[in-house]
Design a protein around this motif. Structure first.
Motif, mmCIF file in Angstrom:
data_model
loop_
_atom_site.group_PDB
_atom_site.id
_atom_site.type_symbol
_atom_site.label_atom_id
_atom_site.label_comp_id
_atom_site.label_asym_id
_atom_site.label_seq_id
_atom_site.Cartn_x
_atom_site.Cartn_y
_atom_site.Cartn_z
ATOM 1 N N ILE A 1 25.142 16.020 -34.061
ATOM 2 C CA ILE A 1 26.236 15.369 -33.326
ATOM 3 C C ILE A 1 26.987 16.389 -32.485
ATOM 4 O O ILE A 1 27.258 16.177 -31.295
ATOM 5 C CB ILE A 1 27.207 14.684 -34.313
ATOM 6 C CG1 ILE A 1 26.502 13.559 -35.070
ATOM 7 C CG2 ILE A 1 28.437 14.140 -33.573
ATOM 8 C CD1 ILE A 1 27.283 13.033 -36.259
ATOM 9 N N HIS B 1 25.002 17.615 -29.473
ATOM 10 C CA HIS B 1 24.883 16.559 -28.474
ATOM 11 C C HIS B 1 26.166 16.423 -27.663
ATOM 12 O O HIS B 1 26.130 16.366 -26.428
ATOM 13 C CB HIS B 1 24.544 15.235 -29.162
ATOM 14 C CG HIS B 1 24.492 14.053 -28.234
ATOM 15 N ND1 HIS B 1 23.482 13.859 -27.330
ATOM 16 C CD2 HIS B 1 25.356 13.015 -28.063
ATOM 17 C CE1 HIS B 1 23.702 12.746 -26.646
ATOM 18 N NE2 HIS B 1 24.834 12.214 -27.075
ATOM 19 N N VAL B 2 27.305 16.384 -28.340
ATOM 20 C CA VAL B 2 28.583 16.217 -27.646
ATOM 21 C C VAL B 2 28.943 17.483 -26.870
ATOM 22 O O VAL B 2 29.420 17.416 -25.733
ATOM 23 C CB VAL B 2 29.699 15.845 -28.653
ATOM 24 C CG1 VAL B 2 31.062 15.789 -27.957
ATOM 25 C CG2 VAL B 2 29.392 14.505 -29.313
ATOM 26 N N ASN C 1 27.604 11.428 -24.673
ATOM 27 C CA ASN C 1 28.481 10.498 -25.379
ATOM 28 C C ASN C 1 27.872 10.151 -26.736
ATOM 29 O O ASN C 1 26.645 10.161 -26.892
ATOM 30 C CB ASN C 1 28.674 9.215 -24.564
ATOM 31 C CG ASN C 1 29.424 9.450 -23.263
ATOM 32 O OD1 ASN C 1 30.206 10.405 -23.154
ATOM 33 N ND2 ASN C 1 29.202 8.607 -22.270
ATOM 34 N N ALA C 2 28.730 9.813 -27.692
ATOM 35 C CA ALA C 2 28.218 9.540 -29.036
ATOM 36 C C ALA C 2 29.050 8.485 -29.737
ATOM 37 O O ALA C 2 30.271 8.392 -29.533
ATOM 38 C CB ALA C 2 28.204 10.823 -29.871
ATOM 39 N N VAL D 1 29.656 7.644 -33.662
ATOM 40 C CA VAL D 1 29.405 8.247 -34.970
ATOM 41 C C VAL D 1 29.939 7.346 -36.073
ATOM 42 O O VAL D 1 31.127 7.015 -36.098
ATOM 43 C CB VAL D 1 30.072 9.636 -35.065
ATOM 44 C CG1 VAL D 1 29.894 10.215 -36.463
ATOM 45 C CG2 VAL D 1 29.480 10.571 -34.021
ATOM 46 N N CYS E 1 33.096 16.952 -36.083
ATOM 47 C CA CYS E 1 32.166 16.497 -35.041
ATOM 48 C C CYS E 1 32.804 16.486 -33.660
ATOM 49 O O CYS E 1 32.083 16.439 -32.657
ATOM 50 C CB CYS E 1 31.623 15.116 -35.387
ATOM 51 S SG CYS E 1 30.567 15.110 -36.851
ATOM 52 N N ILE F 1 33.345 10.613 -27.547
ATOM 53 C CA ILE F 1 32.782 10.390 -28.870
ATOM 54 C C ILE F 1 33.700 9.433 -29.620
ATOM 55 O O ILE F 1 34.912 9.649 -29.707
ATOM 56 C CB ILE F 1 32.602 11.722 -29.654
ATOM 57 C CG1 ILE F 1 32.116 11.443 -31.082
ATOM 58 C CG2 ILE F 1 33.868 12.550 -29.660
ATOM 59 C CD1 ILE F 1 31.761 12.707 -31.865
ATOM 60 N N ALA G 1 25.860 5.717 -25.022
ATOM 61 C CA ALA G 1 26.161 6.691 -26.075
ATOM 62 C C ALA G 1 25.037 6.734 -27.104
ATOM 63 O O ALA G 1 24.446 5.700 -27.451
ATOM 64 C CB ALA G 1 27.476 6.340 -26.762
ATOM 65 N N ARG G 2 24.757 7.919 -27.609
ATOM 66 C CA ARG G 2 23.750 8.058 -28.662
ATOM 67 C C ARG G 2 24.388 7.714 -30.002
ATOM 68 O O ARG G 2 25.432 8.268 -30.367
ATOM 69 C CB ARG G 2 23.219 9.482 -28.688
ATOM 70 C CG ARG G 2 22.148 9.703 -29.764
ATOM 71 C CD ARG G 2 21.605 11.127 -29.698
ATOM 72 N NE ARG G 2 20.806 11.445 -30.855
ATOM 73 C CZ ARG G 2 20.287 12.648 -31.097
ATOM 74 N NH1 ARG G 2 20.496 13.626 -30.222
ATOM 75 N NH2 ARG G 2 19.575 12.874 -32.183
ATOM 76 N N PHE H 1 24.882 7.773 -33.978
ATOM 77 C CA PHE H 1 24.585 8.599 -35.153
ATOM 78 C C PHE H 1 25.126 7.837 -36.368
ATOM 79 O O PHE H 1 26.345 7.749 -36.561
ATOM 80 C CB PHE H 1 25.265 9.963 -35.058
ATOM 81 C CG PHE H 1 24.743 10.845 -33.962
ATOM 82 C CD1 PHE H 1 23.713 11.742 -34.193
ATOM 83 C CD2 PHE H 1 25.293 10.784 -32.690
ATOM 84 C CE1 PHE H 1 23.235 12.563 -33.174
ATOM 85 C CE2 PHE H 1 24.833 11.604 -31.666
ATOM 86 C CZ PHE H 1 23.796 12.497 -31.911
#
Length: 618
Positions: A23, A26-27, A32-33, A35, A46, A168, A191-192, A194
Motif C-alpha cells: 500500500i 503504491h501511494v 490512488n488506493a 484500503v 499507510c 487514499i 483506485a487500487r 487493498f
C-alpha cells in the motif's frame, strides 16, 4: 529515505505487517488506493509513511477532534512536523498553522471534512504543495453504512480540485454495498483496492441472551477478570448510559457516561480522561469511539443489540488494538429486536433504505442466534472465508445445544392463531405467553382466552424460555411482530407447514453461559493453551516485572506532566519488551519495537537508568 528506513528510524518498527508495504509503495508512487484494514492493523502508517516519502504536505481528513489531537501529538513525539486545523484553535493559532502550510513546513495536516471543504481551506491548499490526500474513516461517506456523516458527501470534490494528488481512502468496516458507495462518492474508480483480512484473532467473542443486563454485565467484568481494566460499554439510549455508569460506580468502578446529550466540553473531558487514565470504563452510545486510538482497551460490552454487523465490528474492534488478548460481550433480547425494527419503520428514509437496514439487522440477529463459530459468521459477512473453527468464541469454547422444538413452536403458533380468531384482533407476546402458561390475568379473563384449548398447555415452560422462542421465530420469519400496532404478533405463510406437521423446527437451548475461566483458552488450531486477560507481567521474571512497573510509573508521571496519553510516549508492549530485554546501551534499546530515533534521543538515557534501577536526575 525509503519506506523500510522510515518505518525503522521514525516509527521504530522492524518490519511491515500484511499489505502495509504494498500500500505504502503504491501511494508513495502516486497511485490512488482504497484500503480496508481492521482496527489495530496499522492503517495510519499507510498514509503517514507515504507522506514522509513524497514532497509537500499530506492532508488527512479525520472526523474527530480528539483523534486529530492525539495523532498529531504522537507524530510530534516522533519528530514529524504535523498540525491540525479545527475549532479548538484560536484565530491566531489557526493563522500560524496556515502560514506553516504555505511555507511548506508541515508534512501532515489533519482537517475535519466540513472545514476542508470551505473556500478558505481549499484556497489555502491550492497555495501549498500537496503530497497526498488521505480520507480516514471513509465508510462515513456511505448512506448504507452504520455511521453515515453528511459532511463526507462533498469529499468527491477533491478529485476535481486536486486531480494530480494521489488519494487514499481507509476504513476498518465496509460490506460490499458500502465499498461501492465509497468508490463512487469519492470518485475512486481508478483506485487500487487493498482488502486485508478482517480477522482479529486476539479478540474473544461472547453473546448471551439478555435477562438481567446489569447483573450480567457485572458478572462479565468481574468473573471475566476485567476488574481494573480499560473498557467500553455500549448502550442504545442516552439515559441508559447514565444508569449503567451509575450502577458500575456503585460497584466500585471508575466509570463515566458519554452521549450526545452532554455538552461538548463534558464529552471532551470524558474522552480525554479515557485516553489518559488506566482502568477507566466509558458507558456510551455509539456517539463514542470512532477514531479512538487507545491501544489497551481490554473489553467492549454491548448491553443492547447493535443495528448492524458493521457497527458491531467497528465497536468491538476498539478492543485489543495492541494485539494482546481482549474480550467482547453482548446481551440481546426480544425487546431489542422490536426496538430496532421500530427505529427502522418510523424513520423518514426511503423504502429501499429501510429494506437494506432490515437486511443488516437480520444479519446481526443471525450472528446472535448462530450455533456455529461466531468468527466464521462474522468474517463471512464481509466476504471472507474462515476455515475451521476459531477456538476463541463462546460457541467454540462451549458449544450451544439445540433441541427439536417443533411441538413447542406448534403450541405457540396455535395460541397466536386461536387468540386472534377468538377476539378478532392480534395480541402481543406477553399475552400469548400468559395464555400458554395458564396465567389468569385481567386481560386473559376479559377476552375469555382461559376457555381456549391452548390455555395452560405451555405451563411447564418458563417465561424466559417462551420469550426465546418468540425471538427465534421472529428471526426465522415464522411470525411477524407489528412495531406500529403495540408489537402484536401475526403468523406468516412460513408457519403453515409447521402447524400442519409437515416441517420440524430446531431451537437453540436457552441457557446463559457464565463467563468461563479467563486465565486460559484452548486454541483449536494449534492445540496449545493461550492466556487471555493475564497481566502484562505474565511471562516476566521478578526482575523484569519490577522494571516494567518502574517504566510504567515513569511513563504515567511524564504523561500527566506533558498532557499526553501514556501510549503516545510508549505502548505497553514496548515497555514490556524493554523490561524483558534489559538493554544496557542505546544501541540495544534502539532494537526494541516502538523505539524510533527521536524517542531514543528523547527518552533513551532515562529509560536505561530505569532499567538499571538508577535514580533519575531532578
Amino acid at each position: 529515505m525509503g519506506s523500510e528506513e522510515i518505518l525503522h528510524r521514525v516509527f521504530g518498527y522492524p518490519a511491515f505487517r500484511g499489505m502495509q508495504h504494498d500500500i505504502i509503495e503504491h501511494v508513495a508512487g502516486g497511485g490512488n488506493a482504497l484500503v480496508l484494514m481492521p482496527t489495530g492493523g496499522g492503517k495510519s502508517l499507510c498514509y503517514q509513511i507515504p507522506a514522509l516519502m513524497r514532497d509537500g504536505v499530506a492532508v488527512v481528513v479525520s472526523p474527530l477532534i480528539a483523534l486529530m489531537q492525539d495523532q498529531v501529538a504522537a507524530l510530534r513525539e516522533l519528530g514529524v512536523p504535523a498540525a491540525y486545523l479545527n475549532s479548538t484553535l484560536t484565530a491566531q493559532e489557526a493563522a500560524t498553522v496556515e502560514s506553516q502550510v504555505r511555507r511548506g513546513e508541515l508534512k501532515l495536516l489533519y482537517v475535519a471534512p466540513e472545514r476542508l471543504l470551505t473556500e478558505r481551506c481549499l484556497a489555502l491548499l491550492h497555495q501549498a504543495r500537496l503530497g497526498l490526500i488521505a480520507i480516514d474513516e471513509a465508510h462515513c461517506v456511505s448512506q448504507w453504512g452504520h455511521d453515515f456523516r453528511p459532511e463526507y458527501i462533498g469529499l468527491g470534490r477533491l478529485a476535481d480540485e486536486f486531480p494530480q494528488v494521489p488519494r487514499i481512502a481507509l476504513t476498518a468496516t465496509a460490506d460490499d454495498l458500502t465499498r461501492q458507495e465509497i468508490v463512487t462518492r469519492l470518485m475512486l474508480e481508478n483506485a487500487r483496492p487493498f482488502v486485508t483480512s478482517f480477522d482479529r484473532p486476539n479478540i474473544r467473542y461472547n453473546i448471551v441472551e439478555k435477562q438481567d443486563p446489569n447483573a450480567q454485565l457485572l458478572r462479565f467484568i468481574r468473573d471475566g477478570g476485567h476488574d481494573g481494566e480499560s473498557g467500553i460499554v455500549y448502550c442504545t439510549a442516552r439515559n441508559r448510559t447514565e444508569e449503567v455508569a451509575a450502577f458500575l460506580q456503585e460497584e466500585g468502578f471508575n466509570a463515566r457516561a458519554y452521549h450526545a446529550g452532554l455538552t461538548s466540553a463534558e464529552r471532551t473531558e470524558v474522552q480525554n480522561a479515557f485516553q489518559r487514565e488506566d482502568g477507566m470504563i466509558v458507558v456510551a452510545t455509539v456517539a463514542f469511539g470512532m477514531g479512538i486510538d487507545k491501544p489497551d482497551v481490554r473489553f467492549v460490552a454491548h448491553v443492547d443489540l447493535p443495528k448492524s454487523i458493521e457497527g458491531y465490528y467497528q465497536e468491538t474492534g476498539r478492543a485489543g488494538r495492541d494485539g494482546l488478548p481482549a474480550e467482547v460481550w453482548m446481551a440481546y433480547g426480544l425487546a431489542d429486536v422490536v426496538q430496532q425494527r421500530r427505529f427502522i419503520e418510523k424513520s423518514d428514509a426511503s423504502e429501499e433504505f429501510k429494506r437494506v437496514q432490515n437486511g443488516k439487522l437480520d444479519a446481526m440477529l443471525a450472528l446472535c442466534e448462530a450455533t456455529d463459530c461466531r468468527r466464521v459468521r462474522l468474517l463471512g459477512y464481509f466476504g471472507e472465508m474462515y476455515r475451521g473453527a476459531c477456538g476463541n468464541c463462546d460457541n467454540c469454547l462451549s458449544p450451544p445445544q439445540t433441541i427439536d422444538g417443533t411441538i413447542m413452536v406448534q403450541k405457540f403458533l396455535s395460541a397466536v392463531y386461536r387468540c386472534s380468531k377468538a377476539s378478532g384482533h392480534a395480541f402481543g407476546a406477553g399475552h400469548i405467553i400468559d395464555v400458554l402458561r395458564g396465567q389468569l390475568t385481567d386481560k386473559v379473563s376479559a377476552n375469555g382466552h382461559q376457555l381456549l384449548p391452548v390455555f395452560g398447555i405451555g405451563a411447564d415452560v418458563s417465561q424466559t424460555r417462551w420469550r426465546s422462542v418468540v425471538r427465534q421465530l421472529s428471526i426465522a420469519g415464522y411470525i411477524h411482530i407489528d412495531v406500529e400496532r403495540f408489537q402484536t404478533i401475526s403468523l406468516t405463510g412460513a408457519a403453515r407447514p409447521i402447524l400442519k406437521g409437515e416441517q420440524t423446527v430446531r431451537l437453540r437451548e436457552t441457557v446463559e453461559r457464565e463467563p468461563g475461566p479467563r486465565t486460559r483458552r484452548r486454541n483449536t488450531k494449534t492445540g496449545s493453551k493461550v492466556k487471555i486477560g493475564a497481566t502484562l507481567e505474565a511471562g516476566l521474571d521478578s526482575t523484569a516485572t519490577a522494571c516494567f512497573e518502574r517504566l510504567r510509573a515513569w511513563r504515567a508521571q511524564h504523561a500527566r506532566e506533558s498532557g499526553l496519553p501514556a501510549y503516545v510516549i510508549f505502548h505497553d508492549m514496548t515497555l514490556r519488551d524493554i523490561a524483558r530485554r534489559q538493554p544496557v546501551t542505546l544501541g540495544e534499546l534502539g532494537e526494541v519495537a516502538g523505539v524510533g530515533a527521536r524517542k531514543l534521543e528523547t527518552y533513551g538515557d532515562i529509560v536505561l537508568k530505569l532499567v538499571a534501577d538508577e535514580p533519575l536526575d531532578d
